[in-house]
Design a protein around this motif. Sequence first.
Motif, PDB file in Angstrom:
ATOM      1  N   UNK A 181       0.817  -0.561  -0.050  1.00  0.00           N
ATOM      2  CA  UNK A 181       0.073  -0.221  -0.014  1.00  0.00           C
ATOM      3  C   UNK A 181       0.908   1.189  -0.391  1.00  0.00           C
ATOM      4  N   UNK A 182       0.064   2.765  -0.349  1.00  0.00           N
ATOM      5  CA  UNK A 182       0.701   3.915  -0.970  1.00  0.00           C
ATOM      6  C   UNK A 182       0.287   5.039  -0.178  1.00  0.00           C
ATOM      7  N   UNK A 183       1.332   5.405   0.858  1.00  0.00           N
ATOM      8  CA  UNK A 183       0.591   7.075   1.274  1.00  0.00           C
ATOM      9  C   UNK A 183       1.352   7.555   0.734  1.00  0.00           C
ATOM     10  N   UNK A 184       1.284   9.026   0.195  1.00  0.00           N
ATOM     11  CA  UNK A 184       1.417   9.648  -0.484  1.00  0.00           C
ATOM     12  C   UNK A 184       2.037  11.274   0.508  1.00  0.00           C
ATOM     13  N   UNK A 185       2.904  11.584   0.655  1.00  0.00           N
ATOM     14  CA  UNK A 185       2.889  12.871   1.534  1.00  0.00           C
ATOM     15  C   UNK A 185       3.852  14.132   0.257  1.00  0.00           C
ATOM     16  N   UNK A 186       4.438  15.300   1.113  1.00  0.00           N
ATOM     17  CA  UNK A 186       5.426  15.884   0.111  1.00  0.00           C
ATOM     18  C   UNK A 186       5.964  16.030   0.157  1.00  0.00           C
ATOM     19  N   UNK A 187       6.947  15.248   1.460  1.00  0.00           N
ATOM     20  CA  UNK A 187       8.623  15.473   2.036  1.00  0.00           C
ATOM     21  C   UNK A 187       9.044  14.585   2.416  1.00  0.00           C
ATOM     22  N   UNK A 188      10.024  14.040   2.572  1.00  0.00           N
ATOM     23  CA  UNK A 188      10.717  13.211   2.755  1.00  0.00           C
ATOM     24  C   UNK A 188      10.401  12.927   4.806  1.00  0.00           C
ATOM     25  N   UNK A 189      10.426  14.371   4.888  1.00  0.00           N
ATOM     26  CA  UNK A 189      10.648  14.699   6.729  1.00  0.00           C
ATOM     27  C   UNK A 189       9.299  13.748   7.012  1.00  0.00           C
ATOM     28  N   UNK A 190       7.911  14.432   6.485  1.00  0.00           N
ATOM     29  CA  UNK A 190       6.614  14.028   6.102  1.00  0.00           C
ATOM     30  C   UNK A 190       7.077  11.982   5.943  1.00  0.00           C
ATOM     31  N   UNK A 191       7.084  11.971   5.012  1.00  0.00           N
ATOM     32  CA  UNK A 191       6.733  10.520   5.086  1.00  0.00           C
ATOM     33  C   UNK A 191       7.644   9.451   6.303  1.00  0.00           C
ATOM     34  N   UNK A 192       8.985  10.036   7.042  1.00  0.00           N
ATOM     35  CA  UNK A 192       9.657   8.845   7.870  1.00  0.00           C
ATOM     36  C   UNK A 192       8.628   9.040   8.645  1.00  0.00           C
ATOM     37  N   UNK A 193       8.064  10.498   9.138  1.00  0.00           N
ATOM     38  CA  UNK A 193       7.020  10.769  10.094  1.00  0.00           C
ATOM     39  C   UNK A 193       6.110  10.200   9.977  1.00  0.00           C
ATOM     40  N   UNK A 194       5.589   9.808   9.084  1.00  0.00           N
ATOM     41  CA  UNK A 194       4.242   8.676   8.750  1.00  0.00           C
ATOM     42  C   UNK A 194       4.526   7.159   9.185  1.00  0.00           C
ATOM     43  N   UNK A 195       5.409   6.537   8.354  1.00  0.00           N
ATOM     44  CA  UNK A 195       6.408   5.797   8.881  1.00  0.00           C
ATOM     45  C   UNK A 195       6.623   4.997  10.226  1.00  0.00           C
TER      46      UNK A 195
END
Length: 427
Positions: A101-115
């Motif tokens: 499953x893929x969830x899109x964010x606006x940045x790498x920071x936000x991606x790592x935060x979501x992870x």
Amino acid sequence: MSDLYSRHRRVMPDWLALYYDDPIEITHGEGRHVWDSDGRRYLDFFGGILTTMTAHALPEVTKAVSEQAGRILHSSTLYLNRPMVELAERVAQVSGIPDARVFFTTSGTEANDAALLLATTYRRSNTVLAMRNSYHGRSFSTVGITGNRSWSPTSLSPLQTLYVHGGVRTRGPFAHLDDRAFIDACVADLKDVLGHTRPPAALIAEPVQGVGGFTSPPDGLYAEFRELLTAHGILWISDEVQTGWGRTGDHFWGWQAHGRSGPPDIVTFAKGIGNGMSIGGVIARSEIMNCLDANSISTFGGTQITMAAGLANLTYLLEHDLQGNARRVGGLLIERLRAVAAQLPGVREVRGRGLMIGIELVKPGADDADPQAAAAVLEAARAQGLLIGKGGGHDTSALRIAPPLSLTVAEAEEGAAILENALRSAY
């Protein structure tokens, strides 16, 4: 001091870093080159911090952006979004993660935060394992797991973070060991850490540490970490914000150099996939991605215009085998730079793979970091028409070289010649 620089200093935070004693304004780009507001052309060996992955003003991407802008820019994740679904399908397909499953964010920071949100929720633990010398973003939670003092302004964190060895091969207490003994020592260190703490949620690691100066462990380390983690039910998060999409040449994802035990539980990405558009994201197995028991949305993550750009960019990268180009041209560039480094006492190491290359500088006759020399080389390269980056661990003494993956052999030679002159001017 330029008028724009004066205005910048009046309204921007003091901690918002700028390169160069006389900062430049980049106004436009094409291919592997950019121009500043004075009309000077530069060969770009940093790509907006590894973000311009294919090329500046790539026609396929600009066309996709223009056509999408003429239809609709944004609607949020509350509505079906065809470009988002299409890009998610492609990303899931190339991820190597089953039932992804893929969830899109606006940045790498936000991606790592979501992870981190997913991992801690799934595991019911706020303890996270991270690597020394790591960098994962600027948000409150990602600063809390960043193992690089230069980029960690506070020790306050909602997470309990435990740092383990392995991200830096040539410094630290295990640097003198051969690769096999190095891996064994790092695994023993991880095992010891796990014996002294409650079960962590996950290990988060960059396959090649970006801000840390393009350092990496021997191939296979994270595979052996994974075996130990799996025995304890601990997740593996691979931070591919800088290493993903073929930049390392040998592999499409950085984790694949350690892939004996299969793909990570979670992969985060950003930067290059958007080629300058604000795209980040998380890929995870369905049971991990779906573990949240409350509603969520992303107002700007997955917006139509960025998804159109990402889809066009990924298609171009795959159809033109830019991973293969990174391997071929990057290999030539690394060897050329190593030949130069062998003649200079201040160059400790030229490292990396593909078009992700680090040059670590030290004070001649010692093994001490030399951030002043790194700053001087950055300035000298700029004066000769080349833009590069810098980073490192205890001190910012590593030069970072990461051109667009479409770099030609001639451009690699041109950049290497400028770098040689800049390095010689410093030593």
